[in-house]
Enzyme design. Structure first.
Site, PDB file in Angstrom:
ATOM      1  N   ASP A 115      33.591 -38.396-103.153  1.00 36.66           N
ATOM      2  CA  ASP A 115      34.380 -37.279-103.680  1.00 36.66           C
ATOM      3  C   ASP A 115      33.978 -36.911-105.101  1.00 36.66           C
ATOM      4  O   ASP A 115      34.173 -35.778-105.538  1.00 36.66           O
ATOM      5  CB  ASP A 115      35.864 -37.652-103.647  1.00 36.66           C
ATOM      6  CG  ASP A 115      36.754 -36.546-104.203  1.00 36.66           C
ATOM      7  OD1 ASP A 115      36.748 -35.445-103.627  1.00 36.66           O
ATOM      8  OD2 ASP A 115      37.438 -36.785-105.221  1.00 36.66           O
ATOM      9  N   HIS A 141      42.592 -32.401-106.355  1.00 36.87           N
ATOM     10  CA  HIS A 141      42.320 -31.055-106.855  1.00 36.87           C
ATOM     11  C   HIS A 141      40.885 -30.885-107.345  1.00 36.87           C
ATOM     12  O   HIS A 141      40.542 -29.834-107.889  1.00 36.87           O
ATOM     13  CB  HIS A 141      43.290 -30.723-107.988  1.00 36.87           C
ATOM     14  CG  HIS A 141      44.737 -30.878-107.600  1.00 36.87           C
ATOM     15  ND1 HIS A 141      45.398 -29.938-106.852  1.00 36.87           N
ATOM     16  CD2 HIS A 141      45.614 -31.886-107.826  1.00 36.87           C
ATOM     17  CE1 HIS A 141      46.651 -30.346-106.642  1.00 36.87           C
ATOM     18  NE2 HIS A 141      46.795 -31.524-107.224  1.00 36.87           N
ATOM     19  N   ARG A 142      40.065 -31.915-107.157  1.00 37.10           N
ATOM     20  CA  ARG A 142      38.682 -31.817-107.637  1.00 37.10           C
ATOM     21  C   ARG A 142      37.928 -30.701-106.924  1.00 37.10           C
ATOM     22  O   ARG A 142      37.124 -29.991-107.540  1.00 37.10           O
ATOM     23  CB  ARG A 142      37.971 -33.161-107.457  1.00 37.10           C
ATOM     24  CG  ARG A 142      36.570 -33.193-108.056  1.00 37.10           C
ATOM     25  CD  ARG A 142      35.968 -34.571-108.030  1.00 37.10           C
ATOM     26  NE  ARG A 142      36.521 -35.419-109.082  1.00 37.10           N
ATOM     27  CZ  ARG A 142      37.153 -36.564-108.867  1.00 37.10           C
ATOM     28  NH1 ARG A 142      37.330 -36.997-107.636  1.00 37.10           N
ATOM     29  NH2 ARG A 142      37.619 -37.272-109.858  1.00 37.10           N
ATOM     30  N   ALA A 143      38.176 -30.528-105.633  1.00 38.17           N
ATOM     31  CA  ALA A 143      37.476 -29.483-104.879  1.00 38.17           C
ATOM     32  C   ALA A 143      37.777 -28.100-105.434  1.00 38.17           C
ATOM     33  O   ALA A 143      36.875 -27.254-105.547  1.00 38.17           O
ATOM     34  CB  ALA A 143      37.862 -29.555-103.401  1.00 38.17           C
ATOM     35  N   VAL A 197      35.784 -27.654-108.664  1.00 43.07           N
ATOM     36  CA  VAL A 197      34.355 -27.512-108.378  1.00 43.07           C
ATOM     37  C   VAL A 197      34.042 -26.129-107.816  1.00 43.07           C
ATOM     38  O   VAL A 197      33.045 -25.495-108.191  1.00 43.07           O
ATOM     39  CB  VAL A 197      33.893 -28.611-107.394  1.00 43.07           C
ATOM     40  CG1 VAL A 197      32.484 -28.315-106.870  1.00 43.07           C
ATOM     41  CG2 VAL A 197      33.921 -29.971-108.071  1.00 43.07           C
TER      42      VAL A 197
END
Length: 375
Positions: free
Chosen positions: A197, A278-280, A283
């Protein structure tokens, strides 16, 4: 001297090349993980990307290749030198660092210079691989075989753009902004989900099966091995133009704008795929801005978001037993249309409520004037 196979001479693998180029535009996107079978140009593309980028202007003699025009990002030595006078400047090739699988934590982040400590009794910092890779490309082949804590260090530096070392009485902080490229063969084992991830983008590459394209690959490779200098010259013009586009996109990136509807669309899209964390979302926004900048635009579009999601979502989708986690293009496009429709509906409702509130407030004021004509 080793000659690098030109990035622009690679046949096919468009998604992999796009991911690499967008990370070159904005290295803080967070890196690319290339997963695929042997012989699919993974390492060739990483080396070609570094060769594609133009020479960099750096402080002469600085082991971290500090930018002389960016005072806020200087290492401690360059900062002190800048206070006493003008920094000497030199041109360098864009660094390309190939991290060996056997690399230790000390080799990666840097450590105490033992020789100087013994001979002079002084503490001196010996820069590591993160210092050598600053403002360049750091390539990690077989990243799935690397120690997990070393992968963590690489990903932290790629995300923050700085390397902080606190050990053995040494406290050092230096810039470490690079394009992180990891490659692996899934047949040899996968990365842990927590590490997977952390890579911003993931691209699955397979061998090209179209006879016509395979012939072209064979023809180009043969020409390269026979006369690499002449072969490189044949693609020099295209490489120069692509390098110029990257530099211009870097200048334009901070000017690329987005709306609240765009943010809602991204959030609704990731939510539709049940992505954890919430990283997606972050990004996708960074990648969409880089895509727009690469195409010379100053605002993102639905197409930018769609192309960004294509790189950011596949390795973050939940996979059930006996279920294929591949992200199908038609599914992504369908969810994207639904996400944009939700965003339009949500903001239409908000605008209607604001208009109603404004209209109600106006009516109330009129009523007060009727009741109190002296006011």
């Amino acid at each position: 001297m080793r000659v690098t196979y030109p990035f622009t001479a690679i046949v096919g693998q468009e998604k992999m090349k796009r991911a690499l180029l967008l990370n070159a535009v904005h290295p803080l996107i967070g890196g690319v993980l290339i997963r695929g079978e042997r012989g699919t140009a993974k390492s060739t593309a990483a080396r070609g990307l570094a060769a594609l980028l133009p020479s960099i202007e750096a402080v002469d003699g600085c082991p971290f290749a500090c930018r002389p025009d960016l005072t806020a990002g200087l290492c401690s030595s360059c900062r002190l030198a800048a206070e006493t006078g003008e920094l000497p400047v030199s041109m360098r090739d864009t660094p390309f660092v190939d991290l060996p699988v056997s690399a230790t934590e000390d080799r990666v982040v840097g450590t105490l210079d033992i020789e100087k400590a013994i001979q002079k009794g002084e503490r001196h910092f010996e820069p590591g691989i993160l210092a050598a890779a600053n403002r360049g490309v750091l390539y990690v082949d077989e990243v799935n075989l690397l120690d997990d804590h070393v992968v963590d260090l690489l990903l932290d530096s790629a995300a923050m753009g700085v390397n902080v070392v606190e050990r053995e009485g040494i406290s050092v902080q230096h810039p470490s902004r690079f394009v992180l490229v990891g490659s692996m063969n899934p047949e040899e084992g996968d990365l842990r989900p927590q590490l997977l991830d952390r890579f911003a983008h993931s691209v699955d590459v397979v061998g090209i099966h179209t006879p016509k394209e395979r012939v072209e690959i064979l023809r180009r490779r043969t020409r390269f091995e026979q006369d690499s200098t002449r072969f490189g010259a044949d693609f020099a013009s295209d490489a120069g133009k692509l390098g110029d586009r990257i530099i211009e996109a870097r200048r334009l990136y901070d000017s690329v704008t987005y709306t609240d509807k765009d943010l809602y669309t991204i959030a609704a899209l990731t939510s539709s795929f049940h992505v954890d964390g919430h990283r997606a979302d972050i990004v996708i926004l960074k990648t969409a801005r880089a895509q727009a900048a690469f195409e010379g635009r100053t605002s993102i579009t639905d197409r930018d978001i769609l192309l960004a999601a294509e790189l950011a979502l596949p390795h973050r989708m939940k996979k059930q037993p006996f279920q294929d986690a591949a992200l199908r293009p038609e599914q992504l496009e369908s969810n994207m249309r639904q996400a944009r429709a939700e965003a339009e509906e949500a903001f239409d409702d908000d605008e209607a409520m604001e208009e109603a509130d404004a209209s109600g407030a106006s009516s109330e004021k009129k009523a007060q004037r009727v009741m109190n004509p002296t006011n």
